[in-house]
Design a protein around this motif. Structure first.
Motif, short mmCIF file in Angstrom:
data_model
loop_
_atom_site.label_atom_id
_atom_site.label_comp_id
_atom_site.label_asym_id
_atom_site.label_seq_id
_atom_site.Cartn_x
_atom_site.Cartn_y
_atom_site.Cartn_z
N TYR A 1 46.30 44.51 30.36
CA TYR A 1 46.94 44.51 31.68
C TYR A 1 46.78 43.14 32.34
O TYR A 1 45.92 42.33 31.97
N SER A 2 47.63 42.92 33.33
CA SER A 2 47.59 41.69 34.12
C SER A 2 47.61 42.07 35.59
O SER A 2 48.41 42.91 36.01
N LEU A 3 46.73 41.47 36.38
CA LEU A 3 46.67 41.70 37.81
C LEU A 3 47.52 40.67 38.55
O LEU A 3 47.90 39.64 37.99
N ARG A 4 47.82 40.95 39.80
CA ARG A 4 48.63 40.03 40.62
C ARG A 4 48.02 38.63 40.64
O ARG A 4 48.73 37.62 40.65
N SER A 5 46.69 38.54 40.63
CA SER A 5 46.01 37.25 40.67
C SER A 5 46.17 36.44 39.39
O SER A 5 45.83 35.27 39.34
N GLY A 6 46.66 37.09 38.32
CA GLY A 6 46.79 36.43 37.03
C GLY A 6 45.67 36.80 36.07
O GLY A 6 45.75 36.48 34.88
N ALA A 7 44.62 37.44 36.58
CA ALA A 7 43.52 37.88 35.71
C ALA A 7 44.05 38.94 34.74
O ALA A 7 44.95 39.71 35.07
N ARG A 8 43.48 38.96 33.54
CA ARG A 8 43.89 39.93 32.52
C ARG A 8 42.67 40.67 32.01
O ARG A 8 41.54 40.20 32.13
N GLY A 9 42.93 41.84 31.43
CA GLY A 9 41.83 42.62 30.89
C GLY A 9 42.32 43.63 29.87
O GLY A 9 43.50 43.68 29.52
N ARG A 10 41.37 44.46 29.42
CA ARG A 10 41.64 45.43 28.37
C ARG A 10 40.91 46.73 28.69
O ARG A 10 39.75 46.70 29.09
#
Length: 113
Positions: A63-72
């Motif tokens: 996934y990607s957050l509005r801030s540009g951070a990504r995760g799993r």
């Protein structure tokens, strides 16, 4: 005249209870695949990864957050009952895109949340 007053009063609660969330964030999005599904829900704050295929391959959501951070978020128990669930976003920083993936197979195209 009494009927008119009752009609006006009946409409007022509907106006008061209008949700104040953004319409773009007020829905859940499910992304199905042959091996499970990924889901973004609860005003784009929670990500679910649900493996539904007993093939021994790991299933996860990127996934990607509005801030540009990504995760799993992964489904750690395979196709057994229960999914991988994580609150990763917030009202100020919601999930905006996601994709579903399987080990050794790859990921689907990214999808807007």
């Amino acid at each position: 005249m009494k009927k008119l007053k009752a009609a006006v009063v009946a409409l007022v609660p509907g106006i008061i209870f209008v949700p104040w969330t953004s319409p773009a964030l007020a829905h859940d999005v499910r992304y199905p695949s042959n091996n499970g599904y990924g889901q973004v829900r609860d005003n784009h704050e929670i990500v679910d990864a649900c493996d539904t295929n007993r093939n021994g391959k790991g299933f996860y959501v990127l996934y990607s957050l509005r801030s540009g951070a990504r995760g799993r978020v992964g489904d750690g128990n395979g196709a057994d009952a229960g999914c991988g669930i994580a609150r990763v976003g917030s009202p100020q920083n919601p999930v905006v895109r996601f994709t579903v993936c399987q080990d050794f197979t790859g990921c689907s195209p990214w999808r807007d949340a």
